[in-house]
Design a protein around this motif. Structure first.
Motif, mmCIF file in Angstrom:
data_model
loop_
_atom_site.group_PDB
_atom_site.id
_atom_site.type_symbol
_atom_site.label_atom_id
_atom_site.label_comp_id
_atom_site.label_asym_id
_atom_site.label_seq_id
_atom_site.Cartn_x
_atom_site.Cartn_y
_atom_site.Cartn_z
ATOM 1 N N VAL A 181 0.833 -1.206 0.000
ATOM 2 C CA VAL A 181 0.000 0.000 0.000
ATOM 3 C C VAL A 181 0.871 1.261 0.000
ATOM 4 C CG1 VAL A 181 -1.618 1.375 1.374
ATOM 5 C CG2 VAL A 181 -2.017 -1.082 1.049
ATOM 6 N N PHE A 182 1.958 1.233 0.774
ATOM 7 C CA PHE A 182 2.816 2.420 0.886
ATOM 8 C C PHE A 182 3.992 2.385 -0.090
ATOM 9 C CE2 PHE A 182 0.597 2.458 4.973
ATOM 10 C CZ PHE A 182 0.223 3.785 5.044
ATOM 11 N N LEU A 183 3.966 1.427 -1.026
ATOM 12 C CA LEU A 183 4.962 1.303 -2.094
ATOM 13 C C LEU A 183 6.361 0.968 -1.586
ATOM 14 C CD1 LEU A 183 3.942 4.307 -4.400
ATOM 15 C CD2 LEU A 183 3.110 1.949 -4.466
ATOM 16 N N THR A 184 6.477 0.512 -0.342
ATOM 17 C CA THR A 184 7.786 0.116 0.165
ATOM 18 C C THR A 184 8.081 -1.350 -0.147
ATOM 19 O OG1 THR A 184 6.911 -0.515 2.339
ATOM 20 C CG2 THR A 184 7.614 1.775 2.046
ATOM 21 N N ILE A 202 20.483 17.291 -7.176
ATOM 22 C CA ILE A 202 19.908 16.173 -6.420
ATOM 23 C C ILE A 202 20.405 14.843 -6.981
ATOM 24 C CG2 ILE A 202 17.757 14.978 -5.861
ATOM 25 C CD1 ILE A 202 16.391 17.734 -5.844
ATOM 26 N N TRP A 203 20.367 14.734 -8.309
ATOM 27 C CA TRP A 203 20.846 13.512 -8.979
ATOM 28 C C TRP A 203 22.301 13.230 -8.622
ATOM 29 C CZ3 TRP A 203 24.206 13.760 -13.506
ATOM 30 C CH2 TRP A 203 24.420 12.518 -14.132
ATOM 31 N N PHE A 204 23.155 14.235 -8.701
ATOM 32 C CA PHE A 204 24.587 14.041 -8.457
ATOM 33 C C PHE A 204 24.847 13.662 -6.998
ATOM 34 C CE2 PHE A 204 28.841 15.583 -7.395
ATOM 35 C CZ PHE A 204 29.598 14.948 -8.377
ATOM 36 N N VAL A 205 24.209 14.339 -6.074
ATOM 37 C CA VAL A 205 24.407 14.042 -4.650
ATOM 38 C C VAL A 205 23.972 12.611 -4.336
ATOM 39 C CG1 VAL A 205 23.593 14.598 -2.321
ATOM 40 C CG2 VAL A 205 24.286 16.424 -3.866
ATOM 41 N N CYS A 206 22.852 12.190 -4.915
ATOM 42 C CA CYS A 206 22.364 10.829 -4.658
ATOM 43 C C CYS A 206 23.262 9.779 -5.302
ATOM 44 C CB CYS A 206 20.932 10.689 -5.175
ATOM 45 S SG CYS A 206 19.745 11.665 -4.238
ATOM 46 N N LEU A 207 23.875 10.109 -6.439
ATOM 47 C CA LEU A 207 24.849 9.201 -7.045
ATOM 48 C C LEU A 207 26.072 9.045 -6.149
ATOM 49 C CD1 LEU A 207 24.952 10.182 -10.828
ATOM 50 C CD2 LEU A 207 24.230 8.000 -9.888
ATOM 51 N N VAL A 208 26.624 10.150 -5.707
ATOM 52 C CA VAL A 208 27.845 10.109 -4.896
ATOM 53 C C VAL A 208 27.578 9.433 -3.551
ATOM 54 C CG1 VAL A 208 29.558 11.528 -3.703
ATOM 55 C CG2 VAL A 208 28.830 12.134 -6.014
ATOM 56 N N GLY A 209 26.444 9.758 -2.937
ATOM 57 C CA GLY A 209 26.122 9.189 -1.633
ATOM 58 C C GLY A 209 25.338 7.896 -1.682
ATOM 59 N N GLU A 210 24.976 7.448 -2.910
ATOM 60 C CA GLU A 210 24.157 6.232 -3.097
ATOM 61 C C GLU A 210 22.892 6.311 -2.231
ATOM 62 O OE1 GLU A 210 26.210 2.502 -3.036
ATOM 63 O OE2 GLU A 210 28.070 3.373 -3.784
ATOM 64 N N ILE A 211 22.235 7.445 -2.331
ATOM 65 C CA ILE A 211 21.020 7.706 -1.550
ATOM 66 C C ILE A 211 19.813 7.220 -2.335
ATOM 67 C CG2 ILE A 211 19.618 9.477 -0.440
ATOM 68 C CD1 ILE A 211 22.175 11.227 -0.372
ATOM 69 N N THR A 212 18.989 6.433 -1.707
ATOM 70 C CA THR A 212 17.804 5.913 -2.374
ATOM 71 C C THR A 212 16.731 5.610 -1.335
ATOM 72 O OG1 THR A 212 16.985 4.226 -3.910
ATOM 73 C CG2 THR A 212 18.623 3.514 -2.291
ATOM 74 N N PHE A 213 15.603 5.044 -1.777
ATOM 75 C CA PHE A 213 14.520 4.665 -0.881
ATOM 76 C C PHE A 213 14.693 3.203 -0.478
ATOM 77 C CE2 PHE A 213 11.148 7.849 -2.691
ATOM 78 C CZ PHE A 213 11.990 8.890 -2.353
ATOM 79 N N ASP A 214 14.540 2.921 0.816
ATOM 80 C CA ASP A 214 14.616 1.546 1.297
ATOM 81 C C ASP A 214 13.284 0.835 1.098
ATOM 82 O OD1 ASP A 214 17.249 1.792 2.126
ATOM 83 O OD2 ASP A 214 16.669 2.571 4.099
ATOM 84 N N THR A 215 13.342 -0.482 0.987
ATOM 85 C CA THR A 215 12.128 -1.294 0.905
ATOM 86 C C THR A 215 11.822 -1.894 2.272
ATOM 87 O OG1 THR A 215 13.408 -3.253 0.236
ATOM 88 C CG2 THR A 215 12.497 -1.857 -1.512
ATOM 89 N N TRP A 216 10.563 -2.274 2.445
ATOM 90 C CA TRP A 216 10.103 -2.894 3.695
ATOM 91 C C TRP A 216 8.843 -3.688 3.383
ATOM 92 C CZ3 TRP A 216 5.639 -2.924 6.598
ATOM 93 C CH2 TRP A 216 5.738 -3.456 7.883
ATOM 94 N N PRO A 217 8.650 -4.871 3.922
ATOM 95 C CA PRO A 217 9.364 -5.510 5.030
ATOM 96 C C PRO A 217 10.642 -6.245 4.621
ATOM 97 C CG PRO A 217 7.518 -6.873 4.394
ATOM 98 C CD PRO A 217 7.419 -5.621 3.567
ATOM 99 N N GLU A 238 14.373 -6.476 3.221
ATOM 100 C CA GLU A 238 15.480 -5.533 3.184
ATOM 101 C C GLU A 238 15.944 -5.325 1.750
ATOM 102 O OE1 GLU A 238 18.645 -6.662 5.715
ATOM 103 O OE2 GLU A 238 17.437 -6.626 7.560
ATOM 104 N N GLY A 239 16.177 -4.099 1.395
ATOM 105 C CA GLY A 239 16.629 -3.792 0.043
ATOM 106 C C GLY A 239 16.368 -2.344 -0.298
ATOM 107 N N GLU A 240 16.424 -2.029 -1.574
ATOM 108 C CA GLU A 240 16.234 -0.675 -2.058
ATOM 109 C C GLU A 240 15.300 -0.688 -3.260
ATOM 110 O OE1 GLU A 240 20.216 0.233 -3.098
ATOM 111 O OE2 GLU A 240 20.835 0.750 -1.051
ATOM 112 N N TRP A 241 14.693 0.451 -3.541
ATOM 113 C CA TRP A 241 13.871 0.564 -4.744
ATOM 114 C C TRP A 241 14.735 0.270 -5.972
ATOM 115 C CZ3 TRP A 241 9.373 4.387 -5.484
ATOM 116 C CH2 TRP A 241 8.545 4.378 -4.358
ATOM 117 N N PHE A 242 14.180 -0.478 -6.908
ATOM 118 C CA PHE A 242 14.934 -0.757 -8.128
ATOM 119 C C PHE A 242 15.165 0.521 -8.922
ATOM 120 C CE2 PHE A 242 15.362 -1.997 -12.583
ATOM 121 C CZ PHE A 242 16.430 -2.879 -12.480
ATOM 122 N N PHE A 243 14.144 1.369 -8.995
ATOM 123 C CA PHE A 243 14.271 2.679 -9.640
ATOM 124 C C PHE A 243 14.330 3.741 -8.539
ATOM 125 C CE2 PHE A 243 12.110 0.178 -12.930
ATOM 126 C CZ PHE A 243 12.882 0.450 -14.040
#
Length: 359
Positions: free
Chosen positions: A129-132, A172-187, A189-194
């Motif tokens: 429901v919350f897309l996580t 924003i794109w560059f900072v997230c590339l350098v820091g590998e910042i993304t959305f986490d998945t739940w329940p 463990e992992g990260e959004w594919f996109f």
């Protein structure tokens, strides 16, 4: 009357056909999609064209859509996409459950990251429901939903400070590339594919290049030169892809996402090659429209009914994967699956067009 074929609908239809084929991994026709010779694939095109379409919703600079109407329309569209995503995800879960019963194979319940739905249903359904929590091959619509919910802010920032949008988005794109910042998945463990924080850059570029002024105007003024520069780069990139020549992420310098090809974070190699490919491919629309009218009309038909076609295509791709798992594969069976699937997609789009005309 149905709308005339146009370049945006045509290329969106092209992307939908390739997405359908590529979502049936291992089929014989997958090797004929452009990702075989490209550092990017249809996902970049799909998101880029979504940003391009946003420019039509916003309206021309001299007659912009009123702010409240714009926000309401974009949020309503995002809600429609969210509802469509939930429907096809529930249908996909049901299809996997039915297939596991019919073929007496519980391993099917683990396909596409679906196992949590059956082993931890309470947490998994909250995540859905919350897309996580997202199913594999059904994870581009959550990206699209997030981008559409962000699109009023993108449009209003461009309306108020047009020169600020590109540096803000690129930053924003560059900072997230350098820091590998993304959305986490739940329940699970992992990260959004996109990663929406990175993929917003492709969305914003599509929006900006559609504008009559700014970066879009500069690109159109220099398009011939850009195409001449793009040609050798695209040829070399195609050869490198075909030969399997890619930088090993384990030996790439830090920050390694700036040097490797990573789809989740939309790395510079992908978005750069994609933009050059767009510059070259944009020259094809005129000849295709003049000399291949059936092709231009057919793909435009899919493109102007993109949400319906994408949803049906996603479920057909899943059905095709189940069939290929259950029965012996081969070029004849693969071809039959692709032809039947495309026939269903074109029929659905034609019916949707007819229904729109009746309204």
């Amino acid at each position: 009357m149905p709308r005339a074929a146009n370049a945006v609908d045509f290329w969106r239809g092209f992307a939908l056909v390739e997405i359908f084929i590529n979502h049936i991994p291992g089929n014989i026709w997958e090797q004929f999609t452009h990702k075989t010779f490209s550092q990017s694939d249809s996902a970049e095109l799909f998101v880029f064209l979504a940003g391009w379409s946003l420019s039509h919703v916003v309206g021309p600079p001299d007659r912009p859509r009123p702010k409240r109407q714009l926000i309401a329309r974009l949020f309503l569209r995002a809600g429609t996409l969210y509802a469509a995503h939930m429907v096809i995800v529930m249908a996909a879960i049901a299809m996997l459950a039915i297939a596991s019963k019919v073929f007496d194979n519980p391993l099917l319940l683990e396909w596409f990251n679906a196992s949590a739905v059956f082993t931890a249903p309470v947490e998994a359904h909250i995540g859905l429901v919350f897309l996580t929590h997202q199913l594999g091959y059904f994870d581009i619509l959550p990206l699209y939903v997030v981008l559409l919910f962000a699109s009023p802010f993108i449009a209003l920032l461009h309306r108020r400070w047009p020169a600020a949008l590109l540096p803000v988005s690129a930053g924003i794109w560059f900072v997230c590339l350098v820091g590998e910042i993304t959305f986490d998945t739940w329940p699970t463990e992992g990260e959004w594919f996109f990663d929406p924080l990175c993929w917003q850059f492709a969305f914003v570029l599509g929006f900006l290049f559609a504008q009559p002024r700014g970066p879009g105007a500069w690109v159109r003024a220099h398009i011939v030169t850009i195409r001449w520069v793009a040609l050798p780069v695209i040829v070399f990139a195609g050869w490198a892809r075909w030969a399997g020549w890619e930088l090993d992420p384990t030996v790439a310098p830090e920050p390694h996402l700036l040097f490797v090809n990573d789809k989740s974070f939309l790395t510079p190699i992908r978005i750069g090659q994609f933009l050059l490919l767009v510059a070259l491919a944009s020259a094809l629309w005129g000849p295709i429209r003049r000399h291949l009218p059936w092709t231009s009309e057919g793909l435009s038909l899919l493109g102007r009914n993109s949400l319906l076609v994408f949803c049906i295509g996603s479920l057909l791709s899943l059905a095709a994967q189940i069939l290929r798992f259950a029965f012996r594969n081969g070029p004849v069976r693969d071809s039959l699956i692709i032809v039947c699937g495309l026939a269903i997609l074109f029929t659905a789009a034609a019916v949707a067009d007819w229904w729109e005309r009746q309204r």
